[in-house]
Write an enzyme that holds these catalytic residues in place. Structure first.
Site, PDB file in Angstrom:
ATOM      1  CE1 TYR A  51      -4.263  -1.333  -0.160  1.00  0.00           C
ATOM      2  CE2 TYR A  51      -3.667  -2.608   1.595  1.00  0.00           C
ATOM      3  CZ  TYR A  51      -4.449  -2.324   0.556  1.00  0.00           C
ATOM      4  OH  TYR A  51      -5.797  -3.062   0.528  1.00  0.00           O
ATOM      5  CG  PHE A  59      -6.519   5.641   5.645  1.00  0.00           C
ATOM      6  CD1 PHE A  59      -6.238   4.617   4.544  1.00  0.00           C
ATOM      7  CD2 PHE A  59      -7.261   6.713   4.793  1.00  0.00           C
ATOM      8  CE1 PHE A  59      -6.253   4.611   3.312  1.00  0.00           C
ATOM      9  CE2 PHE A  59      -7.156   6.950   3.197  1.00  0.00           C
ATOM     10  CZ  PHE A  59      -6.453   5.974   2.548  1.00  0.00           C
ATOM     11  NE  ARG A  87     -11.879  -0.633  -8.170  1.00  0.00           N
ATOM     12  CZ  ARG A  87     -11.354  -0.188  -7.035  1.00  0.00           C
ATOM     13  NH1 ARG A  87     -10.163  -0.876  -6.267  1.00  0.00           N
ATOM     14  NH2 ARG A  87     -11.718   0.844  -6.557  1.00  0.00           N
ATOM     15  CB  THR A  93     -13.675   2.880  -1.289  1.00  0.00           C
ATOM     16  OG1 THR A  93     -13.079   2.816  -2.424  1.00  0.00           O
ATOM     17  CG2 THR A  93     -12.620   2.645  -0.138  1.00  0.00           C
ATOM     18  NE  ARG A 104     -14.293  -2.743  -1.072  1.00  0.00           N
ATOM     19  CZ  ARG A 104     -13.410  -2.188  -1.832  1.00  0.00           C
ATOM     20  NH1 ARG A 104     -13.846  -1.124  -2.575  1.00  0.00           N
ATOM     21  NH2 ARG A 104     -12.250  -2.086  -1.657  1.00  0.00           N
ATOM     22  CG  ASN A 114     -12.836  -1.786   1.874  1.00  0.00           C
ATOM     23  OD1 ASN A 114     -11.875  -2.685   2.246  1.00  0.00           O
ATOM     24  ND2 ASN A 114     -12.578  -0.777   1.354  1.00  0.00           N
ATOM     25  CG  HIS A 117      -6.748  -4.817  -2.998  1.00  0.00           C
ATOM     26  ND1 HIS A 117      -6.246  -3.394  -3.099  1.00  0.00           N
ATOM     27  CD2 HIS A 117      -6.022  -5.275  -4.001  1.00  0.00           C
ATOM     28  CE1 HIS A 117      -5.611  -3.324  -3.995  1.00  0.00           C
ATOM     29  NE2 HIS A 117      -5.211  -4.133  -4.715  1.00  0.00           N
TER      30      HIS A 117
HETATM   31  P1  IDP Z   1     -10.153   0.823  -2.822  1.00  0.00           P
HETATM   32  O1  IDP Z   1      -9.583  -0.275  -2.243  1.00  0.00           O
HETATM   33  O2  IDP Z   1     -11.700   0.933  -3.196  1.00  0.00           O
HETATM   34  O3  IDP Z   1      -9.289   0.957  -4.336  1.00  0.00           O
HETATM   35  P2  IDP Z   1      -8.509   3.092  -1.944  1.00  0.00           P
HETATM   36  O4  IDP Z   1      -8.972   4.572  -1.882  1.00  0.00           O
HETATM   37  O5  IDP Z   1      -7.333   2.590  -2.775  1.00  0.00           O
HETATM   38  O6  IDP Z   1      -9.950   1.989  -2.183  1.00  0.00           O
HETATM   39  O7  IDP Z   1      -7.908   2.721  -0.536  1.00  0.00           O
HETATM   40  C1  IDP Z   1      -7.411   1.365  -0.256  1.00  0.00           C
HETATM   41  C2  IDP Z   1      -7.967   0.955   1.217  1.00  0.00           C
HETATM   42  O8  IDP Z   1      -7.609   1.774   2.314  1.00  0.00           O
HETATM   43  C3  IDP Z   1      -9.545   0.566   1.078  1.00  0.00           C
HETATM   44  O9  IDP Z   1      -9.952  -0.248   0.398  1.00  0.00           O
HETATM   45  C4  IDP Z   1      -9.833   0.725   2.720  1.00  0.00           C
HETATM   46  O10 IDP Z   1      -9.424  -0.547   3.113  1.00  0.00           O
HETATM   47  C5  IDP Z   1      -8.703   1.649   3.200  1.00  0.00           C
HETATM   48  N1  IDP Z   1      -9.266   3.022   3.523  1.00  0.00           N
HETATM   49  C6  IDP Z   1      -9.553   3.873   2.484  1.00  0.00           C
HETATM   50  N2  IDP Z   1     -10.241   5.122   2.840  1.00  0.00           N
HETATM   51  C7  IDP Z   1     -10.098   4.921   4.176  1.00  0.00           C
HETATM   52  C8  IDP Z   1     -10.403   5.631   5.423  1.00  0.00           C
HETATM   53  O11 IDP Z   1     -10.870   6.780   5.241  1.00  0.00           O
HETATM   54  N3  IDP Z   1     -10.497   5.150   6.510  1.00  0.00           N
HETATM   55  C9  IDP Z   1      -9.719   4.159   6.814  1.00  0.00           C
HETATM   56  N4  IDP Z   1      -9.484   3.057   5.780  1.00  0.00           N
HETATM   57  C10 IDP Z   1      -9.531   3.691   4.673  1.00  0.00           C
END
Ligand code: IDP
Length: 140
Positions: A51, A59, A87, A93, A104, A114, A117
């Site tokens: 990541y 976060f 997706r 997300t 999700r 969630n 990935h």
């Molecule tokens: P995605 O998994 O839908 O591509 P991204 O924005 O790339 O979303 O974020 C990666 C991961 O980071 C998310 O799937 C989630 O687990 C975590 N995440 C994203 N936004 C937040 C937040 O606001 N709080 C806590 N965890 C977050």
């Protein structure tokens, strides 16, 4: 549309609740084929490397600690337009914004926990598949 491969991870909140089979059924019902799959325990360093693009986000610490809290299932999904299709099957997300029928919407606990990935571009898919799988593990 071309046949693609994408990297999927069934995250700790889902493996902990024994949801791997139910989530895999969603992929298969959508026409995605699971062509490689293994259950692994990530280290904090590996989660941070995976990541790395989120390193500056508030976060990041919460995310990487969550990703090592239980084993994860990493998998390669294959199909027509697999990256975008996955997706769509995953949903937004934040589960509060996810469409009905998505993984999700059905299973995620929060924006962080969630359940899945999925790679978001062909470049990310190539990088993320190579991060977890060797050529020998990918049957053509
Ligand atoms: P995605 O998994 O839908 O591509 P991204 O924005 O790339 O979303 O974020 C990666 C991961 O980071 C998310 O799937 C989630 O687990 C975590 N995440 C994203 N936004 C937040 C937040 O606001 N709080 C806590 N965890 C977050």
């Amino acid at each position: 549309m071309a046949t693609e491969r994408t990297l999927s991870i069934i995250k700790p909140d889902a493996t902990k609740r024994n949801l791997t089979g139910k989530i895999n059924a969603k992929f298969e019902d959508a026409g995605l084929r699971i062509v490689a799959q293994k259950r692994i325990q990530l280290t904090l360093a590996q989660a941070g490397q995976f990541y790395a693009e989120h390193k500056e986000r508030p976060f990041f610490g919460e995310l990487t600690e969550f990703m090592i809290s239980e084993p994860v299932v990493v998998q390669v999904l294959e199909g027509e337009g697999a990256i975008l299709k996955n997706r769509e099957v995953m949903g937004a997300t934040n589960p509060a914004n996810a469409d009905e029928g998505t993984i999700r919407k059905e299973f995620a606990l929060s924006v962080g926990e969630n359940s899945v990935h999925g790679s978001d571009s062909p470049e990310a898919a190539a990088r993320e598949i190579a991060f977890f799988f060797s050529g020998l593990e990918l049957v053509g």
